[in-house]
Design a protein around this motif. Sequence first.
Motif, short mmCIF file in Angstrom:
data_model
loop_
_atom_site.label_atom_id
_atom_site.label_comp_id
_atom_site.label_asym_id
_atom_site.label_seq_id
_atom_site.Cartn_x
_atom_site.Cartn_y
_atom_site.Cartn_z
N VAL A 185 16.49 14.78 9.55
CA VAL A 185 15.45 14.10 8.77
C VAL A 185 15.95 12.70 8.44
CG1 VAL A 185 14.00 14.12 6.71
CG2 VAL A 185 14.68 16.29 7.79
N TRP A 186 15.15 11.70 8.80
CA TRP A 186 15.49 10.31 8.48
C TRP A 186 14.87 9.94 7.13
CZ3 TRP A 186 18.54 6.91 11.25
CH2 TRP A 186 18.96 7.34 12.51
N TYR A 187 15.68 9.32 6.28
CA TYR A 187 15.24 8.89 4.96
C TYR A 187 15.23 7.37 4.88
CZ TYR A 187 15.73 13.52 2.75
OH TYR A 187 15.58 14.85 2.39
N TYR A 188 14.18 6.85 4.24
CA TYR A 188 14.16 5.43 3.89
C TYR A 188 13.96 5.36 2.38
CZ TYR A 188 13.39 0.40 4.15
OH TYR A 188 13.50 -0.96 4.00
N ASP A 189 14.98 4.86 1.68
CA ASP A 189 14.93 4.78 0.22
C ASP A 189 14.35 3.43 -0.21
OD1 ASP A 189 15.25 4.77 -2.49
OD2 ASP A 189 17.42 5.01 -2.48
N TYR A 190 13.05 3.44 -0.46
CA TYR A 190 12.43 2.21 -0.98
C TYR A 190 12.13 2.38 -2.48
CZ TYR A 190 9.70 -2.06 -1.27
OH TYR A 190 9.26 -3.30 -1.61
N ARG A 191 12.99 3.11 -3.18
CA ARG A 191 12.83 3.28 -4.62
C ARG A 191 14.00 2.68 -5.40
NH1 ARG A 191 11.87 9.19 -6.83
NH2 ARG A 191 10.14 8.96 -5.36
N THR A 192 15.22 3.01 -4.99
CA THR A 192 16.39 2.54 -5.71
C THR A 192 16.45 1.01 -5.70
OG1 THR A 192 17.59 4.54 -5.06
CG2 THR A 192 18.89 2.70 -5.90
N ASN A 193 16.54 0.42 -6.89
CA ASN A 193 16.63 -1.03 -7.08
C ASN A 193 15.39 -1.77 -6.59
OD1 ASN A 193 19.29 -0.67 -8.05
ND2 ASN A 193 20.09 -0.75 -5.98
N VAL A 194 14.25 -1.08 -6.51
CA VAL A 194 12.98 -1.70 -6.14
C VAL A 194 12.04 -1.62 -7.34
CG1 VAL A 194 10.97 -1.60 -4.62
CG2 VAL A 194 13.25 -1.09 -3.71
N HIS A 195 11.39 -2.72 -7.65
CA HIS A 195 10.54 -2.79 -8.84
C HIS A 195 9.16 -3.33 -8.46
CE1 HIS A 195 14.15 -2.06 -11.26
NE2 HIS A 195 14.75 -2.96 -10.49
N HIS A 196 8.14 -2.54 -8.74
CA HIS A 196 6.76 -2.95 -8.48
C HIS A 196 5.90 -2.61 -9.69
CE1 HIS A 196 6.74 -4.17 -4.25
NE2 HIS A 196 7.61 -3.20 -4.02
N THR A 197 4.87 -3.42 -9.89
CA THR A 197 3.82 -3.10 -10.85
C THR A 197 2.49 -3.43 -10.18
OG1 THR A 197 3.79 -5.32 -11.85
CG2 THR A 197 5.28 -3.68 -12.83
N LEU A 198 1.42 -2.86 -10.69
CA LEU A 198 0.11 -3.10 -10.09
C LEU A 198 -0.35 -4.54 -10.26
CD1 LEU A 198 -1.79 0.17 -11.07
CD2 LEU A 198 -0.91 -0.48 -8.83
N LYS A 199 0.07 -5.20 -11.35
CA LYS A 199 -0.42 -6.55 -11.63
C LYS A 199 0.59 -7.62 -11.25
CE LYS A 199 -3.55 -5.19 -15.38
NZ LYS A 199 -3.90 -5.38 -16.81
N GLN A 200 1.83 -7.50 -11.77
CA GLN A 200 2.80 -8.56 -11.53
C GLN A 200 3.36 -8.56 -10.11
OE1 GLN A 200 2.85 -6.75 -14.33
NE2 GLN A 200 2.46 -8.27 -15.93
N LYS A 201 3.59 -7.35 -9.56
CA LYS A 201 4.19 -7.27 -8.23
C LYS A 201 3.64 -6.06 -7.48
CE LYS A 201 8.63 -7.35 -5.81
NZ LYS A 201 10.11 -7.18 -5.95
N PRO A 202 2.42 -6.14 -7.00
CA PRO A 202 1.83 -5.00 -6.28
C PRO A 202 2.49 -4.80 -4.91
CG PRO A 202 0.38 -6.90 -6.17
CD PRO A 202 1.48 -7.28 -7.12
N LEU A 203 2.50 -3.56 -4.47
CA LEU A 203 3.06 -3.23 -3.17
C LEU A 203 2.13 -3.72 -2.06
CD1 LEU A 203 5.28 -1.63 -1.59
CD2 LEU A 203 3.71 0.32 -1.68
N THR A 204 2.68 -4.40 -1.06
CA THR A 204 1.90 -4.88 0.08
C THR A 204 2.56 -4.39 1.37
OG1 THR A 204 3.13 -6.96 0.33
CG2 THR A 204 1.27 -6.94 -1.22
N TYR A 205 1.86 -4.57 2.48
CA TYR A 205 2.41 -4.15 3.77
C TYR A 205 3.71 -4.87 4.08
CZ TYR A 205 2.81 -3.15 8.74
OH TYR A 205 3.28 -2.75 9.97
N ALA A 206 3.82 -6.12 3.64
CA ALA A 206 5.02 -6.89 3.92
C ALA A 206 6.27 -6.23 3.35
CB ALA A 206 4.88 -8.31 3.35
N HIS A 207 6.12 -5.54 2.22
CA HIS A 207 7.26 -4.87 1.61
C HIS A 207 7.75 -3.69 2.45
CE1 HIS A 207 5.44 -6.70 -2.16
NE2 HIS A 207 6.66 -7.21 -2.11
#
Length: 260
Positions: free
Chosen positions: A150-172
């Motif tokens: 199983v391959w894991y991609y950790d896009y949680r640790t040390n990643v910070h998003h909010t709906l208004k200030q920093k929404p998640l986009t495809y570029a991320h």
Amino acid sequence: MTLFRTLEIGGSHFIYFRWHHCNTSKQSREPPFGKKSSMSFTNAEGEQETNDLTYNRQDFWATTSNKQLNFVQHIRTMLKTTGRAAVVVPDNVLFEGGAGETIRRKLLQTTDLHTILRLPTGIFYAQGVKANVIFFDNRSANPDPQTSKVWYYDYRTNVHHTLKQKPLTYAHLEDFVSCYNPGNRHERHPTWSEESPEGRWRAFGREELLARDKASLDLFWLRDASMTDLENLPEPELLAGEIMEHLRSALQSFESVGEQ
């Protein structure tokens, strides 16, 4: 109500399902979405209901009142033998015991559970949601295990998003798509190693995962920078939002215990 649309990820097309309600009765044996799907991109996030309903279906691996675990089982039954699925699930699907352990072992045995994307907090309207995307390919009946690693991609640790200030986009997620290598996912290369401990992409073998307590798939390996690097903390607004999400998540956990 079920909403669906076509979603393209690195050239691969999925059918995206957002499942709000399922009116499947205890006696139902047919998938509520109709014909079996060859591809599906699914989302287990939905409105929380106060009443518990235990699904008793012959085609389920385990009987449970956990809606998220039932959703994963339901999607697997919808797939053709060559079908592929990507399902958004909360963290408890990766570590919960009992029926959860049974389902994870069955997924590793009977499907090719090849990828898990760990999503950051702050990307859903529902607060405190910690979610992942599990990718698996269905297989025809075979006594041999269908998952090798199983391959894991950790896009949680040390990643910070909010709906208004920093929404998640495809570029991320472009780095994840590149690592996923949709053109030939059997040709993948980890970004993590002993020499590169900050890499977010690595694989774990099936036997290593099965040997974990309750066959838990809840894995992290990156160091949380906020615990050691006090000079480079996120903005106060982001920290406050994350604190509120953790508090709401804890409250929801206590409420679910009280309902049992």
